[in-house]
Design a protein around this motif. Structure first.
Motif, PDB file in Angstrom:
ATOM      1  N   ILE A  85      -6.106   2.022   5.502  1.00  0.00           N
ATOM      2  CA  ILE A  85      -7.374   1.426   5.949  1.00  0.00           C
ATOM      3  C   ILE A  85      -8.550   2.325   5.556  1.00  0.00           C
ATOM      4  CG2 ILE A  85      -8.714   0.820   8.016  1.00  0.00           C
ATOM      5  CD1 ILE A  85      -5.980  -0.147   9.234  1.00  0.00           C
TER       6      ILE A  85
ATOM      7  N   GLN B 235       9.407  -4.466   9.074  1.00  0.00           N
ATOM      8  CA  GLN B 235       8.272  -4.978   8.301  1.00  0.00           C
ATOM      9  C   GLN B 235       8.563  -6.374   7.762  1.00  0.00           C
ATOM     10  OE1 GLN B 235       8.266  -1.592   5.464  1.00  0.00           O
ATOM     11  NE2 GLN B 235       6.071  -1.471   5.936  1.00  0.00           N
TER      12      GLN B 235
ATOM     13  N   ALA C 245      -0.513   2.679   7.496  1.00  0.00           N
ATOM     14  CA  ALA C 245      -1.668   1.795   7.681  1.00  0.00           C
ATOM     15  C   ALA C 245      -2.979   2.547   7.930  1.00  0.00           C
ATOM     16  CB  ALA C 245      -1.386   0.826   8.823  1.00  0.00           C
ATOM     17  N   ASP C 246      -2.973   3.555   8.801  1.00  0.00           N
ATOM     18  CA  ASP C 246      -4.236   4.226   9.123  1.00  0.00           C
ATOM     19  C   ASP C 246      -4.884   4.819   7.873  1.00  0.00           C
ATOM     20  OD1 ASP C 246      -4.145   3.530  11.738  1.00  0.00           O
ATOM     21  OD2 ASP C 246      -3.337   5.435  12.459  1.00  0.00           O
TER      22      ASP C 246
ATOM     23  N   CYS D 134       2.942  -1.805   3.989  1.00  0.00           N
ATOM     24  CA  CYS D 134       2.962  -0.382   3.646  1.00  0.00           C
ATOM     25  C   CYS D 134       4.334   0.026   3.107  1.00  0.00           C
ATOM     26  CB  CYS D 134       2.630   0.464   4.878  1.00  0.00           C
ATOM     27  SG  CYS D 134       0.987   0.121   5.527  1.00  0.00           S
TER      28      CYS D 134
ATOM     29  N   GLU E 267      -1.062  -6.919   3.158  1.00  0.00           N
ATOM     30  CA  GLU E 267      -0.586  -5.618   2.658  1.00  0.00           C
ATOM     31  C   GLU E 267       0.642  -5.207   3.468  1.00  0.00           C
ATOM     32  OE1 GLU E 267      -1.743  -3.519   0.312  1.00  0.00           O
ATOM     33  OE2 GLU E 267      -3.763  -4.251  -0.145  1.00  0.00           O
TER      34      GLU E 267
ATOM     35  N   SER F  23       0.859  -1.174   0.000  1.00  0.00           N
ATOM     36  CA  SER F  23       0.000   0.000   0.000  1.00  0.00           C
ATOM     37  C   SER F  23       0.898   1.227   0.000  1.00  0.00           C
ATOM     38  CB  SER F  23      -0.859  -0.001   1.266  1.00  0.00           C
ATOM     39  OG  SER F  23      -1.410   1.278   1.435  1.00  0.00           O
TER      40      SER F  23
ATOM     41  N   ILE G 244      -2.498  -6.021   7.490  1.00  0.00           N
ATOM     42  CA  ILE G 244      -1.661  -4.950   6.940  1.00  0.00           C
ATOM     43  C   ILE G 244      -0.488  -4.764   7.899  1.00  0.00           C
ATOM     44  CG2 ILE G 244      -3.061  -3.108   8.016  1.00  0.00           C
ATOM     45  CD1 ILE G 244      -2.384  -1.412   5.460  1.00  0.00           C
TER      46      ILE G 244
ATOM     47  N   ASP H 211       2.255  -2.185   9.061  1.00  0.00           N
ATOM     48  CA  ASP H 211       2.504  -0.739   9.016  1.00  0.00           C
ATOM     49  C   ASP H 211       3.993  -0.447   8.764  1.00  0.00           C
ATOM     50  OD1 ASP H 211       1.876   1.933   9.068  1.00  0.00           O
ATOM     51  OD2 ASP H 211       1.034   1.923  11.099  1.00  0.00           O
TER      52      ASP H 211
END
Ligand SMILES: [Zn+2]
Length: 235
Positions: free
Chosen positions: A32, A99, A28-29, A86, A84, A24, A45, A47
């Protein structure tokens, strides 16, 4: 593990046997929020700091893959867990080590739990090459394969493969070759990331996941195709 449950899912009609990795282009926020607006989802996901957030229960079919194809199968939402990761450049710049460690642990857990073969850990661009560029050329496929997640190639294996037709090799690996240029791009993002140019305009990349005029300039391309097909046990 943090949870932020999304309501965009339905019932699976096939068992889980694959993992699809996405990226993405937001933290994350914000990612989403975009899923809520677009009514799409994934199961997890990761972050920018490596924190894993659960979005949909694994036993439900999340909506992350869209129109997709791999080794003759379509609609890969049905049999996959979608993750996902990020990355603000959509995987064109390095992922954070935190990550990748989080992803490694999560994939190992899922592969054990559902008996997922390492050949079935794929990127979104692998299963939807004409529409998607994620998780991008900086996704560390080779590193993950060293830990049993996904496959990497051994160039010496090309000697085991007689087939030299590019289309047949891409198809044998699993790609949809309806759009051959797109399939070649997806293959190179995954296995030859060093030759894939960076698109600084991420929004452009999202809308145009591959240029039509990509010219390959690598003597190794055919041999790597052969070696990957061999590793996939498909030729
Ligand atoms: Zn994706």
């Amino acid at each position: 593990m943090r949870e932020h449950k999304l309501s965009f899912f339905d019932e699976r009609t096939a068992p889980i046997d694959a993992i699809i990795i996405h990226s993405s282009a937001f933290a994350a926020d914000k990612a989403i929020k975009t899923y809520e607006q677009a009514e799409v989802s994934a199961h997890y996901i990761i972050d920018l700091n490596g924190q894993i957030i659960r979005l949909v229960d694994e036993d439900k079919r999340a909506w992350h893959a869209g129109k997709s194809f791999w080794q003759g199968r379509t609609g890969l939402n049905n049999n996959s867990v979608g993750i996902e990761v990020c990355n603000l450049s959509l995987g064109q710049k390095a992922y954070d080590k935190r990550q990748i460690f989080a992803l490694l642990r999560l994939c190992k857990h899922l592969m054990k739990k559902y008996h997922i073969n390492k050949e079935n850990v794929l990127g979104h661009s692998d299963i939807a090459p004409s529409r998607k560029a994620d998780p991008g050329a900086c996704f560390p496929w080779q590193y993950l394969a060293q830990h049993g997640i996904g496959v990497w190639y051994d160039l010496r294996d090309c000697q085991q493969v007689k087939e030299t037709d590019e289309k047949k090799l891409l198809s044998a690996i699993g790609y949809d070759i309806t759009d051959l240029t797109a399939a070649k791009w997806a293959f190179c993002r995954h296995y030859m990331p060093q030759i894939v140019p960076v698109d600084e305009d991420v929004r452009h990349l999202i809308e145009h996941p591959y240029p039509a005029d990509f010219s390959f300039n690598s003597d190794d391309y055919l041999q790597i195709l052969q070696a990957v097909a061999y590793k996939m046990k498909k030729i």
